[in-house]
Design a protein around this motif. Sequence first.
Motif, PDB file in Angstrom:
ATOM      1  N   LEU A  66       0.834  -1.206   0.000  1.00  0.00           N
ATOM      2  CA  LEU A  66       0.000   0.000   0.000  1.00  0.00           C
ATOM      3  C   LEU A  66       0.870   1.257   0.000  1.00  0.00           C
ATOM      4  N   VAL A  67       1.920   1.249   0.805  1.00  0.00           N
ATOM      5  CA  VAL A  67       2.791   2.418   0.900  1.00  0.00           C
ATOM      6  C   VAL A  67       3.572   2.614  -0.400  1.00  0.00           C
ATOM      7  N   LYS A  68       3.991   1.539  -1.039  1.00  0.00           N
ATOM      8  CA  LYS A  68       4.668   1.660  -2.338  1.00  0.00           C
ATOM      9  C   LYS A  68       3.734   2.277  -3.378  1.00  0.00           C
ATOM     10  N   THR A  69       2.493   1.818  -3.394  1.00  0.00           N
ATOM     11  CA  THR A  69       1.503   2.391  -4.308  1.00  0.00           C
ATOM     12  C   THR A  69       1.297   3.867  -4.007  1.00  0.00           C
ATOM     13  N   PHE A  70       1.258   4.206  -2.727  1.00  0.00           N
ATOM     14  CA  PHE A  70       1.122   5.600  -2.339  1.00  0.00           C
ATOM     15  C   PHE A  70       2.318   6.418  -2.822  1.00  0.00           C
ATOM     16  N   GLY A  71       3.510   5.856  -2.746  1.00  0.00           N
ATOM     17  CA  GLY A  71       4.705   6.550  -3.249  1.00  0.00           C
ATOM     18  C   GLY A  71       4.596   6.861  -4.732  1.00  0.00           C
ATOM     19  N   GLU A  72       4.077   5.903  -5.495  1.00  0.00           N
ATOM     20  CA  GLU A  72       3.876   6.144  -6.930  1.00  0.00           C
ATOM     21  C   GLU A  72       2.858   7.265  -7.148  1.00  0.00           C
ATOM     22  N   HIS A  73       1.800   7.247  -6.370  1.00  0.00           N
ATOM     23  CA  HIS A  73       0.788   8.296  -6.436  1.00  0.00           C
ATOM     24  C   HIS A  73       1.408   9.654  -6.102  1.00  0.00           C
ATOM     25  N   MET A  74       2.231   9.699  -5.060  1.00  0.00           N
ATOM     26  CA  MET A  74       2.851  10.958  -4.651  1.00  0.00           C
ATOM     27  C   MET A  74       3.751  11.509  -5.750  1.00  0.00           C
ATOM     28  N   LEU A  75       4.456  10.640  -6.463  1.00  0.00           N
ATOM     29  CA  LEU A  75       5.305  11.128  -7.543  1.00  0.00           C
ATOM     30  C   LEU A  75       4.452  11.816  -8.603  1.00  0.00           C
ATOM     31  N   GLN A  76       3.317  11.215  -8.951  1.00  0.00           N
ATOM     32  CA  GLN A  76       2.411  11.836  -9.926  1.00  0.00           C
ATOM     33  C   GLN A  76       1.926  13.195  -9.423  1.00  0.00           C
ATOM     34  N   ARG A  77       1.621  13.279  -8.149  1.00  0.00           N
ATOM     35  CA  ARG A  77       1.161  14.541  -7.569  1.00  0.00           C
ATOM     36  C   ARG A  77       2.278  15.583  -7.562  1.00  0.00           C
ATOM     37  N   PHE A  78       3.508  15.155  -7.271  1.00  0.00           N
ATOM     38  CA  PHE A  78       4.636  16.081  -7.293  1.00  0.00           C
ATOM     39  C   PHE A  78       4.837  16.647  -8.703  1.00  0.00           C
ATOM     40  N   VAL A  79       4.669  15.793  -9.712  1.00  0.00           N
ATOM     41  CA  VAL A  79       4.786  16.265 -11.097  1.00  0.00           C
ATOM     42  C   VAL A  79       3.754  17.363 -11.352  1.00  0.00           C
ATOM     43  N   ALA A  80       2.525  17.147 -10.885  1.00  0.00           N
ATOM     44  CA  ALA A  80       1.453  18.126 -11.100  1.00  0.00           C
ATOM     45  C   ALA A  80       1.659  19.399 -10.268  1.00  0.00           C
ATOM     46  N   LEU A  81       2.080  19.246  -9.016  1.00  0.00           N
ATOM     47  CA  LEU A  81       2.185  20.388  -8.112  1.00  0.00           C
ATOM     48  C   LEU A  81       3.506  21.151  -8.231  1.00  0.00           C
TER      49      LEU A  81
END
Length: 180
Positions: A66-81
């Motif tokens: 779950l945390v690894k998946t969250f890390g992938e999600h966070m990278l996408q958010r960092f790209v956007a933000l």
Amino acid sequence: MKGIVFSEFIELVEEKFGLDIADTIIEESDLPSQGAYTQVGTYDHTELIQLVSKLSEHTEIPADDLVKTFGEHMLQRFVALYPQFFENVDNCFDFLDTIENKVHVEVQKLYPEAELPSFDSMKSENGMQLIYRSNRPFSALAYGLIRGSATYFNEDIDIEMDDQSSDGKSFVVFTLSHKN
């Protein structure tokens, strides 16, 4: 830990598992914040651990996954933000090489009280080593961020994780190489 991490986690849970699960894990956890997170607030990292643990119980998905998946999600958010962190960088290893001396420097300017992990990087012709150090047990999040950056740059890489943590301190050596 900054509130953006918590609010993004809750958003991911709502997106992937539904609003009911998000509400349930908040209600079942003993959270001093009561699950009311603002992006600029600061919260104890143990709240995230509780939320992940409850989500793991309800979904029967291992917490690290779950945390690894969250890390992938966070990278996408960092790209956007924070698209400026990805400008003038054209591959995963070059991006990861900027974390400590560019990304974290800028994050500290925005959030001087933030306690960030450290990433020492060493590139070679065959790949890269990243040494992750933190007072918090979030090496799986770092793994997800690494995997997310490889996806962002459309690269197929192998990630080996050598966990040498002790005394409550995270110390992980990530060895990265391009798949042949």
